[in-house]
Design a protein around this motif. Sequence first.
Motif, PDB file in Angstrom:
ATOM      1  N   UNK A 175      35.458  37.314 -27.223  1.00  9.32           N
ATOM      2  CA  UNK A 175      36.922  37.793 -27.696  1.00  9.32           C
ATOM      3  C   UNK A 175      36.808  38.401 -29.127  1.00  9.32           C
ATOM      4  N   UNK A 176      35.476  38.841 -29.526  1.00  9.53           N
ATOM      5  CA  UNK A 176      35.262  39.105 -31.006  1.00  9.53           C
ATOM      6  C   UNK A 176      34.609  40.470 -31.122  1.00  9.53           C
ATOM      7  N   UNK A 177      34.926  41.472 -32.014  1.00 10.36           N
ATOM      8  CA  UNK A 177      33.954  42.549 -32.107  1.00 10.36           C
ATOM      9  C   UNK A 177      33.276  42.592 -33.484  1.00 10.36           C
ATOM     10  N   UNK A 181      38.630  39.103 -34.345  1.00  9.58           N
ATOM     11  CA  UNK A 181      39.047  38.145 -33.458  1.00  9.58           C
ATOM     12  C   UNK A 181      40.129  39.446 -32.770  1.00  9.58           C
ATOM     13  N   UNK A 182      39.900  39.466 -31.468  1.00  8.93           N
ATOM     14  CA  UNK A 182      40.897  40.508 -30.865  1.00  8.93           C
ATOM     15  C   UNK A 182      42.089  40.032 -30.148  1.00  8.93           C
ATOM     16  N   UNK A 183      43.127  39.806 -30.930  1.00  6.94           N
ATOM     17  CA  UNK A 183      44.551  39.413 -30.315  1.00  6.94           C
ATOM     18  C   UNK A 183      45.167  40.337 -29.545  1.00  6.94           C
ATOM     19  N   UNK A 184      44.598  41.383 -29.269  1.00  9.40           N
ATOM     20  CA  UNK A 184      45.388  42.546 -28.473  1.00  9.40           C
ATOM     21  C   UNK A 184      44.590  42.971 -27.194  1.00  9.40           C
ATOM     22  N   UNK A 209      48.525  40.457 -27.540  1.00  6.64           N
ATOM     23  CA  UNK A 209      48.028  40.276 -26.090  1.00  6.64           C
ATOM     24  C   UNK A 209      46.726  39.624 -25.976  1.00  6.64           C
ATOM     25  N   UNK A 210      46.589  38.194 -26.193  1.00 10.88           N
ATOM     26  CA  UNK A 210      45.436  37.570 -26.211  1.00 10.88           C
ATOM     27  C   UNK A 210      44.555  37.814 -24.895  1.00 10.88           C
ATOM     28  N   UNK A 220      40.713  29.919 -30.349  1.00 13.13           N
ATOM     29  CA  UNK A 220      40.983  31.235 -30.772  1.00 13.13           C
ATOM     30  C   UNK A 220      42.465  31.546 -30.854  1.00 13.13           C
ATOM     31  N   UNK A 221      43.331  30.793 -29.981  1.00 15.38           N
ATOM     32  CA  UNK A 221      44.935  31.076 -30.276  1.00 15.38           C
ATOM     33  C   UNK A 221      45.266  30.429 -31.654  1.00 15.38           C
TER      34      UNK A 221
END
Length: 439
Positions: A36-38, A47-50, A410-411, A419-420
């Motif tokens: 979930x990371x770039x 951290x990609x929360x979208x 939008x996780x 992560x949340x």
Amino acid sequence: MSSQQVVAPWPADLSSYCFEVPYSEQSILFESASGVRLVDATGKRYLDGLSGVFVTCFGYDCEPIVTAVTKQVQTMAFNPPLHGTNKSAIELSRRLVDLAPEGITAAKLVNGGSEAVEAAIRLARLHHASRGNQGKLKVLSHYHGYHGATFGSLSVTGRPDVTRFGPGLPGVVHVWPPDCLESFFGVPHEDSGALAAAMIERTIEAEGPDSVAALVLEPVIHLRGMAVPPADYLPKVREVCDRHDVTLIFDEIVTGFGRTGAPFAAQTFGVTPDLICAGKGISGGYAPLAAVLIGEHIAGTLGEPGGPVSFAPSHTYAANPVASAAGLAAVELFESSNALDSVARLSERTASGLRALLAGRGELRAAGLLFGVTVRPHSGPDPEAGSKVAAACLRRGLIVRGQDDWIVLAPPYVAEDADIDEILSILGEALDEVCGGAA
């Protein structure tokens, strides 16, 4: 956590590349991604929360989808679309129909959400013409809805920022959704759904029912900060469309494929439209892919009852074998991994954390793993508060979307509890920066 933005080492000459959005110091040169990371060109992690943009629901290194795409590329990367199709496309269509509400019997595969919306509008007009109603051509859509970037989909997008391209397609009429009635006219939430549905009916009557082909709407309006409709709105809209023989189209590019806690928002809200436009997460982000899911009564006009259906003209890459293989793998993973259970668990944790975090600094809207927050600084209303919070998150390594006075999250479905918690922690710091400390 550092709040300093690190400027990526961009190539010296960017003049030949046309950016998707205006280039700025916040533009990121991404180089790799996992889970979930770039990671950008400086080595900074995000951290990609979208979920990219509601797309990468299974993360950035999903082995089953990567394997399926690799195998398909090695076997057959393309088939002549004027002469046939491929097994992955046929099986994917069947699986999508199985996920869809009862009454949906066919799927038309396309490359993206804009194409899906335009195909749905063409289908609606074709459906009415096939029944002798050639005059039913007009299309209704919401003010402040968003339906895509091609000319037809922009025409039904009811936002003033698209008028710079000049007049849209003729025959498009915009109507007010419940959220706008609440925000702009002070209508109570409990009354806005019935009033908005009644206004749609009055609009159909004023335009002439014999001239109106379709109503296209987002069940949850993304660019209103995830505006969730009152419980009575969509059922009343369905009744209005039935009374006046208007094709109801749900644009579920954002809400579909599990985002709202069911395979489609149509099931979440208990209303089955005539056509569903699905996209984004449908391939997990591993290939451009979208679909129009077609109700049985409309599919019946496209072929013999119980047999194959066809709808042309289409696009060169529609139902492409590589994209179809990605979609099929994503659907299989969606079912085998019990993704909806993950959505429910992560939704509860995120919503609970957001409510505690906001503490008077915003209003939360939530539907499954879609979250919108109207940001309210202690110093008073700020029309750019959402953009400021999103920028503050980005500096700290969290990707969310912010515009006007709202942000949306939008996780991914594969996010862990940790992560949340990290999303909430960074968002809390950003809210402190922009809005002041929690009350």
